[in-house]
Design an enzyme around this catalytic site. Structure first.
Site, PDB file in Angstrom:
ATOM      1  N   SER A  40      -0.415  -4.057  -0.050  1.00 24.82           N
ATOM      2  CA  SER A  40      -0.203  -4.727  -0.955  1.00 24.82           C
ATOM      3  C   SER A  40       1.718  -4.476  -0.996  1.00 24.82           C
ATOM      4  O   SER A  40       1.998  -3.443  -1.200  1.00 24.82           O
ATOM      5  CB  SER A  40      -0.305  -4.414  -2.257  1.00 24.82           C
ATOM      6  OG  SER A  40      -1.957  -4.192  -2.389  1.00 24.82           O
TER       7      SER A  40
HETATM    8  N1  SAH Z   1      -4.917  -0.962  -0.612  1.00 22.87           N
HETATM    9  C1  SAH Z   1      -4.705  -1.897   0.667  1.00 22.87           C
HETATM   10  C2  SAH Z   1      -4.380  -3.164   0.327  1.00 22.87           C
HETATM   11  C3  SAH Z   1      -5.232  -3.436   1.640  1.00 22.87           C
HETATM   12  S1  SAH Z   1      -5.173  -5.143   1.520  1.00 22.87           S
HETATM   13  C4  SAH Z   1      -3.407  -0.936   1.369  1.00 22.87           C
HETATM   14  O1  SAH Z   1      -3.089   0.373   0.657  1.00 22.87           O
HETATM   15  O2  SAH Z   1      -3.393  -0.956   2.462  1.00 22.87           O
HETATM   16  C5  SAH Z   1      -7.133  -5.379   1.342  1.00 22.87           C
HETATM   17  C6  SAH Z   1      -8.438  -4.381   1.934  1.00 22.87           C
HETATM   18  O3  SAH Z   1      -9.667  -4.730   1.527  1.00 22.87           O
HETATM   19  C7  SAH Z   1      -8.413  -4.945   3.497  1.00 22.87           C
HETATM   20  O4  SAH Z   1      -8.466  -3.445   4.701  1.00 22.87           O
HETATM   21  C8  SAH Z   1     -10.263  -5.402   3.578  1.00 22.87           C
HETATM   22  O5  SAH Z   1     -10.070  -5.682   5.099  1.00 22.87           O
HETATM   23  C9  SAH Z   1     -10.240  -5.027   2.921  1.00 22.87           C
HETATM   24  N2  SAH Z   1     -11.797  -5.886   2.213  1.00 22.87           N
HETATM   25  C10 SAH Z   1     -11.836  -7.321   2.164  1.00 22.87           C
HETATM   26  N3  SAH Z   1     -12.915  -6.640   1.691  1.00 22.87           N
HETATM   27  C11 SAH Z   1     -13.652  -5.419   2.089  1.00 22.87           C
HETATM   28  C12 SAH Z   1     -14.958  -5.099   1.021  1.00 22.87           C
HETATM   29  N4  SAH Z   1     -15.986  -5.973   0.746  1.00 22.87           N
HETATM   30  N5  SAH Z   1     -15.599  -3.964   0.712  1.00 22.87           N
HETATM   31  C13 SAH Z   1     -14.086  -2.948   1.415  1.00 22.87           C
HETATM   32  N6  SAH Z   1     -12.869  -3.160   1.793  1.00 22.87           N
HETATM   33  C14 SAH Z   1     -12.823  -4.885   1.876  1.00 22.87           C
END
Ligand code: SAH
Length: 238
Positions: A90
């Site tokens: 993000s």
């Molecule tokens: N907090 C992260 C942002 C990640 S983007 C950072 O600091 O980099 C969102 C993430 O959510 C992705 O890695 C994706 O694979 C994950 N995601 C999507 N659906 C999910 C679910 N049902 N449970 C856990 N993770 C999930």
């Protein structure tokens, strides 16, 4: 005597090469630390984030360690960055905003859904006693775990699985932060929020969502709309 001399010269050359490399490494780290300072000043403080602990955490976490090699030079840009598997880390301001609104407390524990690169979890790890983070894509969760180990973030526990279900074993959580967007608020997360706890969660259709703040008081949920946002969708386990 001659061989001994040659050996000494070789050793000296080796030492000089090592010194030169570590010097270059130091210069690189200095450059990143300057970029990080500018990021905090211009993108975070200028937009109204005031919590000193949050600002310090953003100043202390080396965001470039969580960014893929090919995007390292963009680590401190004012935008999300691809991390592979169609996912993104993000924008720094969103990380700061979501963290500040939870009013972090070093005596409490937080659950994050969507570990991704691990950057948000690393920021949280400086502000909470324990961080529980769930990632559905195994390769991403494992990579983030390796960075936590290398960088010494040892109060973060990673689980590979569907975060829609939360993490019942460690519930209740004082704070929950969701960094992928479901189309409705997952009821297991509401159940796993502690009394007096806060949850920040983007909800809505693809890349067009509202970021909600949920607060649990006397078992009741108060829901407040905060910002329009564009998170990656929450995936579901089949
Ligand atoms: N907090 C992260 C942002 C990640 S983007 C950072 O600091 O980099 C969102 C993430 O959510 C992705 O890695 C994706 O694979 C994950 N995601 C999507 N659906 C999910 C679910 N049902 N449970 C856990 N993770 C999930």
């Amino acid at each position: 005597m001659k061989t001994k001399y040659k050996f000494c010269v070789s050793c000296l050359v080796l030492v000089l090469i090592t010194l030169n490399c570590s010097n270059r490494q130091d210069l690189k780290e200095d450059k990143y630390s300057r970029m990080r300072k500018t990021m905090v000043e211009q993108q975070i403080k200028n937009r109204g984030i005031r919590n000193k602990k949050v600002l310090d955490a953003l100043m202390n976490v080396p965001r470039h360690k969580f960014v893929p090699e090919e995007y390292k030079s963009h680590s401190y840009d004012d935008s999300p960055i691809p991390i592979g598997y169609n996912q993104t880390i993000s924008q720094p301001y969103i990380v700061a905003y979501m963290t500040e609104i939870l009013n972090p407390d070093k005596t409490k524990k937080v659950l994050e859904i969507g570990t991704g690169s691990g950057y948000q979890a690393a920021v949280l790890s400086l502000l909470y006693k324990d961080v529980y983070t769930v990632e559905i894509i195994k390769a991403l969760g494992e990579k983030a775990k390796r960075v936590f180990d290398e960088e010494g973030y040892n109060n973060i526990i990673v689980k590979i699985g569907d975060g829609y279900q939360g993490w019942k074993e460690y519930a209740p959580f004082d704070a929950i932060i969701v960094t992928c967007a479901p189309i409705d608020i997952p009821s297991p997360l509401v159940e796993q929020l502690a009394e007096g706890g806060k949850m920040i969660i983007p909800v809505g259709e693809h890349y067009n969502q509202v970021l909600y703040l949920l607060e649990k008081k006397n078992g009741k949920i108060r829901k407040t709309e905060t910002l329009p946002v564009a998170f990656v969708p929450m995936l579901r386990e089949k």
